[in-house]
Design a protein around this motif. Structure first.
Motif, PDB file in Angstrom:
ATOM      1  N   GLU A 126     -21.169  -0.106  44.628  1.00 36.90           N
ATOM      2  CA  GLU A 126     -20.387   0.266  43.319  1.00 36.90           C
ATOM      3  C   GLU A 126     -21.061   1.373  42.552  1.00 36.90           C
ATOM      4  O   GLU A 126     -22.036   1.661  42.492  1.00 36.90           O
ATOM      5  N   THR A 127     -20.083   2.182  42.278  1.00 41.70           N
ATOM      6  CA  THR A 127     -20.385   3.610  41.789  1.00 41.70           C
ATOM      7  C   THR A 127     -20.714   3.477  40.182  1.00 41.70           C
ATOM      8  O   THR A 127     -20.182   2.600  39.614  1.00 41.70           O
ATOM      9  N   ILE A 128     -21.876   4.180  39.721  1.00 41.89           N
ATOM     10  CA  ILE A 128     -22.431   4.041  38.499  1.00 41.89           C
ATOM     11  C   ILE A 128     -22.029   5.371  37.930  1.00 41.89           C
ATOM     12  O   ILE A 128     -22.548   6.621  38.489  1.00 41.89           O
ATOM     13  N   ALA A 129     -21.065   5.426  36.806  1.00 44.67           N
ATOM     14  CA  ALA A 129     -20.599   6.696  36.274  1.00 44.67           C
ATOM     15  C   ALA A 129     -20.217   6.440  34.936  1.00 44.67           C
ATOM     16  O   ALA A 129     -20.048   5.284  34.474  1.00 44.67           O
ATOM     17  N   ASN A 130     -20.045   7.542  34.155  1.00 46.78           N
ATOM     18  CA  ASN A 130     -19.340   7.461  32.775  1.00 46.78           C
ATOM     19  C   ASN A 130     -17.798   7.555  33.056  1.00 46.78           C
ATOM     20  O   ASN A 130     -17.235   8.531  33.502  1.00 46.78           O
ATOM     21  N   THR A 131     -17.241   6.289  33.115  1.00 46.41           N
ATOM     22  CA  THR A 131     -15.690   6.458  33.665  1.00 46.41           C
ATOM     23  C   THR A 131     -15.046   4.916  33.317  1.00 46.41           C
ATOM     24  O   THR A 131     -15.773   4.211  32.487  1.00 46.41           O
ATOM     25  N   SER A 132     -14.125   4.676  34.044  1.00 48.78           N
ATOM     26  CA  SER A 132     -13.348   3.247  33.987  1.00 48.78           C
ATOM     27  C   SER A 132     -13.317   2.679  35.583  1.00 48.78           C
ATOM     28  O   SER A 132     -12.905   3.535  36.500  1.00 48.78           O
ATOM     29  N   VAL A 133     -13.700   1.580  35.534  1.00 51.35           N
ATOM     30  CA  VAL A 133     -14.021   0.985  36.826  1.00 51.35           C
ATOM     31  C   VAL A 133     -13.290  -0.499  37.009  1.00 51.35           C
ATOM     32  O   VAL A 133     -13.315  -1.070  36.007  1.00 51.35           O
TER      33      VAL A 133
END
Length: 446
Positions: A97-104
């Motif tokens: 699972e990607t970790i980022a500043n975003t919407s998931v």
């Protein structure tokens, strides 16, 4: 911040404008600190009350610590992966699972996701949370980014020069106090933009998607995260100046233009947020041109460009960009040898998840864009890049120097510049060109 299933590291932070935030240790996200951040996000969301976009930005939010993948959330997930602890919901984000500043979307819930540590500045924290909250509801607003294209022209001499003239004119407009001066600088900004579009015919369509995506998100972050008009103007001015230092503008430019045009539109066309939801081809800049009754004219722009550029120290700017262009040609020659001409590992992509820094990309025209550091997750596994990768313009493949990769290898394959972790059933096989390799799903031994 995503296109299809592509997650991208958020930039959109108004950095260093106001001090006074609580200092944070990267390993010290306590439940009480997480709860305080969630409460602040809800307070600013409630204060907006859906007035900005006609829809509340409140919703599920998670803060993730990349090193441990530990999640602190303000709401439960659908499948009980999180456990309530001291008023927040704690768990661990699975590998892959990607970790980022975003919407998931994860565990049955659509989240706002932000990385820890967050900015230490209190205003920056609020801007970040509001920026990413916009992305969570973006599709519902009819503003989902579609058909994002390469903005490689913003790595070209004239593209960078005209964009920075536009930024300088926008900054002058935001700093001005009288209406006539504001309008004059705004018209200059639009003239520099029109000249860029005349120089690069693909630029208008290429820039549109990112401006409607990240530009509107950063405007939202500043409008909701800023406490009053003067603070919002200071944040927008900082976005216009701070991005000048970005190694590349190809994916960061909209973080600067979005808030500036948004604030000017709030003055001259207060209903613009309704218009942009209804008109998919419009951008904040095009709506401002309509509001100010400015028509595009390449001939007029050619005649006036040199005169108006003087007002923004265009000669010094052009000299600096000319020097940079020569250096860039040498850099591109190195990249062409490294990622195209030498033996390479080619990885096909289909709905990938990608984490990267949008500030340091290097456009290589038809060959694609160089990502100095990034992580790619696809059905074949994951690729972590430390020393550059070339991503095709249509996101169909990513390639790195072949290095130690050899047919028959599977599992984890490492090199000083990248690490490839292949999923079960995948292995390295010969590529299309002699000396190249790629990956292929193979039958597993029972």
């Amino acid at each position: 911040m995503r296109r299809s299933e592509r997650w991208m590291v958020g930039l959109g932070l108004a950095m260093g404008v106001v001090s006074g935030g609580l200092a944070q240790d990267a390993n010290d996200l306590t439940p009480s600190r997480a709860r305080a951040l969630f409460d602040e996000a809800k307070q600013q969301c409630d204060a907006d009350g859906g007035k900005l976009w006609g829809r509340s930005l409140c919703g599920p939010m998670m803060i993730v610590e990349p090193a441990t993948r530990r999640v602190s959330a303000n709401a439960p997930d659908r499948y009980n992966a999180l456990v309530e602890e001291h008023g927040v919901f704690i768990g661990r984000l699975p590998e892959g699972e990607t970790i980022a500043n975003t919407s998931v979307e994860w565990s049955g819930v659509k989240w706002v996701q932000v990385q820890w540590p967050m900015p230490t500045d209190a205003v920056q924290q609020r801007v970040l949370m509001a920026h990413e909250s916009f992305h969570r509801v973006q599709a519902e607003l009819g503003l989902e980014a579609k058909g994002e294209q390469s903005n490689g022209h913003l790595d070209e001499l004239q593209g960078r020069y005209l964009l920075q003239l536009e930024w300088r004119a926008l900054a002058a407009a935001l700093k001005a106090n009288d209406d006539a001066t504001i309008r004059a600088h705004a018209r200059d900004a639009l003239m520099f933009r029109d000249r860029r579009y005349a120089t690069f015919p693909q630029a208008r369509a290429a820039e549109r998607s990112l401006e409607r995506n990240e530009g509107l998100a950063e405007y939202t972050g500043i409008m909701i995260g800023g406490s009053d008009p003067s603070e919002r103007t200071a944040l927008a001015l900082h976005d216009l100046s701070s991005h000048v230092a970005d190694p590349s503008f190809v994916r960061s430019f909209a973080y600067a233009t979005g808030p500036a045009y948004g604030l000017l539109l709030d003055r001259y066309a207060p209903d613009w947020r309704v218009q942009i939801r209804e008109q998919a081809d419009e951008t904040p800049a095009s709506l401002l041109a309509m509001a100010l009754k400015v028509s595009a004219s390449a001939t007029q722009a050619d005649a006036q460009l040199a005169v108006r550029a003087k007002a923004y120290d265009g000669a010094t700017l052009l000299a600096g960009e000319t020097k940079r262009a020569a250096e860039r040609e040498r850099e591109l020659a190195t990249y062409r040898n490294k990622f195209v001409q030498s033996p390479i590992l080619v990885l096909p992509l289909s709905n990938p998840r990608v984490m990267f820094d949008p500030r340091n990309l290097v456009a290589m025209g038809a060959a694609g864009t160089v990502y100095p550091s990034a992580k790619f997750v696809a059905d074949w596994g994951s690729l972590e890049v430390r020393d550059g990768a070339l991503l095709a313009g249509d996101w169909s493949k990513v390639q790195v120097p072949r290095a130690l990769a050899a047919p028959g290898q599977h599992g984890t394959i490492g090199d000083k510049g990248w690490t490839l972790v292949l999923a079960d059933g995948w292995q390295i096989v010969p590529g299309e060109r002699d000396g190249d390799v790629t990956v292929k799903r193979v039958a597993q031994t029972p």
